[in-house]
Design a protein around this motif. Structure first.
Motif, PDB file in Angstrom:
ATOM      1  N   UNK A   1       7.890  80.471 -54.587  1.00 43.52           N
ATOM      2  CA  UNK A   1       8.027  79.133 -54.008  1.00 43.52           C
ATOM      3  C   UNK A   1       8.635  79.171 -52.614  1.00 43.52           C
ATOM      4  N   UNK A   2       8.765  80.356 -52.053  1.00 42.65           N
ATOM      5  CA  UNK A   2       9.295  80.508 -50.695  1.00 42.65           C
ATOM      6  C   UNK A   2       8.153  80.646 -49.684  1.00 42.65           C
ATOM      7  N   UNK A   3       8.397  80.296 -48.433  1.00 43.34           N
ATOM      8  CA  UNK A   3       7.376  80.492 -47.401  1.00 43.34           C
ATOM      9  C   UNK A   3       7.052  81.976 -47.239  1.00 43.34           C
ATOM     10  N   UNK A   4       5.880  82.262 -46.737  1.00 43.26           N
ATOM     11  CA  UNK A   4       5.474  83.646 -46.516  1.00 43.26           C
ATOM     12  C   UNK A   4       6.473  84.348 -45.612  1.00 43.26           C
ATOM     13  N   UNK A   5       6.862  85.554 -46.010  1.00 34.05           N
ATOM     14  CA  UNK A   5       7.778  86.350 -45.210  1.00 34.05           C
ATOM     15  C   UNK A   5       9.240  86.163 -45.545  1.00 34.05           C
ATOM     16  N   UNK A   6       9.578  85.116 -46.335  1.00 34.45           N
ATOM     17  CA  UNK A   6      10.973  84.888 -46.712  1.00 34.45           C
ATOM     18  C   UNK A   6      11.418  85.953 -47.710  1.00 34.45           C
ATOM     19  N   UNK A   7      12.673  86.320 -47.645  1.00 33.38           N
ATOM     20  CA  UNK A   7      13.216  87.396 -48.478  1.00 33.38           C
ATOM     21  C   UNK A   7      14.036  86.803 -49.617  1.00 33.38           C
ATOM     22  N   UNK A   8      13.557  86.956 -50.844  1.00 30.64           N
ATOM     23  CA  UNK A   8      14.259  86.419 -52.007  1.00 30.64           C
ATOM     24  C   UNK A   8      15.614  87.075 -52.208  1.00 30.64           C
ATOM     25  N   UNK A   9      15.801  88.299 -51.685  1.00 30.83           N
ATOM     26  CA  UNK A   9      17.083  88.980 -51.854  1.00 30.83           C
ATOM     27  C   UNK A   9      18.195  88.258 -51.088  1.00 30.83           C
ATOM     28  N   UNK A  10      17.837  87.590 -50.005  1.00 31.67           N
ATOM     29  CA  UNK A  10      18.804  86.797 -49.253  1.00 31.67           C
ATOM     30  C   UNK A  10      18.903  85.370 -49.795  1.00 31.67           C
ATOM     31  N   UNK A  11      17.799  84.894 -50.344  1.00 29.66           N
ATOM     32  CA  UNK A  11      17.731  83.519 -50.840  1.00 29.66           C
ATOM     33  C   UNK A  11      18.438  83.372 -52.183  1.00 29.66           C
ATOM     34  N   UNK A  12      18.270  84.336 -53.069  1.00 27.11           N
ATOM     35  CA  UNK A  12      18.784  84.224 -54.431  1.00 27.11           C
ATOM     36  C   UNK A  12      20.295  84.019 -54.487  1.00 27.11           C
ATOM     37  N   UNK A  13      21.115  84.735 -53.690  1.00 27.00           N
ATOM     38  CA  UNK A  13      22.566  84.469 -53.734  1.00 27.00           C
ATOM     39  C   UNK A  13      22.925  83.034 -53.380  1.00 27.00           C
ATOM     40  N   UNK A  14      22.194  82.427 -52.449  1.00 24.81           N
ATOM     41  CA  UNK A  14      22.452  81.025 -52.094  1.00 24.81           C
ATOM     42  C   UNK A  14      22.115  80.108 -53.264  1.00 24.81           C
ATOM     43  N   UNK A  15      21.032  80.427 -53.951  1.00 24.39           N
ATOM     44  CA  UNK A  15      20.654  79.627 -55.114  1.00 24.39           C
ATOM     45  C   UNK A  15      21.698  79.774 -56.221  1.00 24.39           C
ATOM     46  N   UNK A  16      22.148  80.999 -56.471  1.00 28.43           N
ATOM     47  CA  UNK A  16      23.161  81.234 -57.509  1.00 28.43           C
ATOM     48  C   UNK A  16      24.442  80.458 -57.207  1.00 28.43           C
ATOM     49  N   UNK A  17      24.901  80.549 -55.953  1.00 28.30           N
ATOM     50  CA  UNK A  17      26.127  79.832 -55.571  1.00 28.30           C
ATOM     51  C   UNK A  17      25.964  78.328 -55.758  1.00 28.30           C
ATOM     52  N   UNK A  18      24.822  77.816 -55.340  1.00 24.00           N
ATOM     53  CA  UNK A  18      24.567  76.386 -55.496  1.00 24.00           C
ATOM     54  C   UNK A  18      24.498  75.964 -56.949  1.00 24.00           C
ATOM     55  N   UNK A  19      23.919  76.825 -57.785  1.00 27.48           N
ATOM     56  CA  UNK A  19      23.826  76.511 -59.217  1.00 27.48           C
ATOM     57  C   UNK A  19      25.202  76.433 -59.850  1.00 27.48           C
ATOM     58  N   UNK A  20      26.099  77.359 -59.469  1.00 27.47           N
ATOM     59  CA  UNK A  20      27.458  77.327 -60.022  1.00 27.47           C
ATOM     60  C   UNK A  20      28.177  76.047 -59.597  1.00 27.47           C
ATOM     61  N   UNK A  21      28.000  75.647 -58.350  1.00 30.72           N
ATOM     62  CA  UNK A  21      28.609  74.409 -57.877  1.00 30.72           C
ATOM     63  C   UNK A  21      28.020  73.201 -58.609  1.00 30.72           C
ATOM     64  N   UNK A  22      26.717  73.222 -58.805  1.00 34.16           N
ATOM     65  CA  UNK A  22      26.061  72.119 -59.514  1.00 34.16           C
ATOM     66  C   UNK A  22      26.573  72.020 -60.943  1.00 34.16           C
ATOM     67  N   UNK A  23      26.656  73.135 -61.640  1.00 38.21           N
ATOM     68  CA  UNK A  23      27.117  73.123 -63.029  1.00 38.21           C
ATOM     69  C   UNK A  23      28.572  72.665 -63.120  1.00 38.21           C
ATOM     70  N   UNK A  24      29.411  73.112 -62.188  1.00 40.33           N
ATOM     71  CA  UNK A  24      30.817  72.699 -62.186  1.00 40.33           C
ATOM     72  C   UNK A  24      30.938  71.203 -61.937  1.00 40.33           C
ATOM     73  N   UNK A  25      30.112  70.681 -61.040  1.00 43.68           N
ATOM     74  CA  UNK A  25      30.146  69.252 -60.749  1.00 43.68           C
ATOM     75  C   UNK A  25      29.735  68.436 -61.969  1.00 43.68           C
ATOM     76  N   UNK A  26      28.695  68.875 -62.661  1.00 42.83           N
ATOM     77  CA  UNK A  26      28.249  68.173 -63.864  1.00 42.83           C
ATOM     78  C   UNK A  26      29.317  68.222 -64.950  1.00 42.83           C
TER      79      UNK A  26
END
Length: 261
Positions: A225-250
């Motif tokens: 679901x990323x644009x062509x050329x985007x690196x999931x190795x850099x993207x995934x940590x941002x998603x993980x951090x955001x998920x933890x914040x989202x779960x804590x907020x809920x």
């Protein structure tokens, strides 16, 4: 042009305080009968009630002070109806929009109701994945399911629409191959799909599946679901951090509600 007449197959009629926009092939009396029927309540809150009436779902907005918001921000409260037609026009699957009714007096909108098709036999993708696991589905089956889901999300985004609440609970499927998007009040039409919006969507989706699947499966899902050329190795940590914040907020919200209950 009236934004509610967003499809050439629609017609408009009025009865009492209600102005109805519905598909031409739908009987007028069938719409009013559905509105009068109590139905089976699927979901209810202070702001809305969702009922199943036969093969239809009836969603009533019923905020006590809604008339002010419905009138001043009418486009916002028409969003689900307009979005449904936009997405169908772009071949994105949503419950078929049947009718939209606004009740008004002297230009003041008192409340509104939307009627759409009931997705009979479908379940949300979180429950569908749980069922796959219970049946002992292998990795290949789960990877294919995630790839098809990612394709559906990409198609949604390519249509010029942004779904602000793209959690698994708002995506339904019958067989894991075709995916329907619901909660269309959260859909905005037009505008750029920025990295910030993409990140929010990916956090929502990751949060829906991370309790069931590990990153070996979820990293390729996000990559697709990323644009062509985007690196999931850099993207995934941002998603993980955001998920933890989202779960804590809920969790904090649930804790506050429990204290006031």
């Amino acid at each position: 042009m009236n934004e509610l007449l967003c499809d050439e197959h629609l017609r408009e009629f009025r009865r009492g305080l209600g102005r109805c926009y519905c598909r031409k092939e739908v009987r007028v009396e069938a719409v009013w009968d559905a509105l009068a029927h109590s139905g089976d309540v699927l979901k209810a809150s202070k702001k809305a009630r969702v009922m199943r009436v036969g093969n239809w779902v009836v969603k009533e907005q019923r905020d006590a002070l809604g008339w002010l918001k419905y009138t001043l921000k009418r486009s916002r409260y028409r969003r689900a109806w307009v979005a449904a037609h936009h997405l169908r026009h772009h071949n994105v699957l949503v419950p078929e929009p049947v009718a939209f009714i606004e009740y008004s007096v002297a230009g003041v909108i008192l409340r509104n109701t939307m009627v759409s098709a009931y997705l009979d036999g479908c379940r949300n993708v979180e429950h569908f994945l749980q069922a796959l696991a219970k049946r002992g589905a292998g990795r290949d089956t789960i990877e294919l399911f995630l790839r098809r889901l990612a394709d559906a999300v990409n198609h949604l985004c390519a249509s010029g629409a942004y779904h602000a609440d793209l959690s698994g609970k708002n995506i339904f499927t019958l067989d894991g191959t075709r995916f329907y998007f619901i909660d269309l009040e959260a859909v905005e039409i037009g505008g750029e799909y920025t990295d910030a919006l993409r990140l929010k969507n990916h956090i929502q989706l990751y949060d829906s599946f991370c309790d069931q699947l590990n990153d070996t499966l979820l990293a390729p899902f996000l990559q697709h679901m990323l644009p062509a050329g985007a690196d999931a190795r850099l993207w995934l940590p941002r998603v993980r951090d955001g998920q933890r914040e989202r779960r804590a907020r809920i969790d904090r919200i649930h804790a506050r509600r429990a204290q006031t209950a």
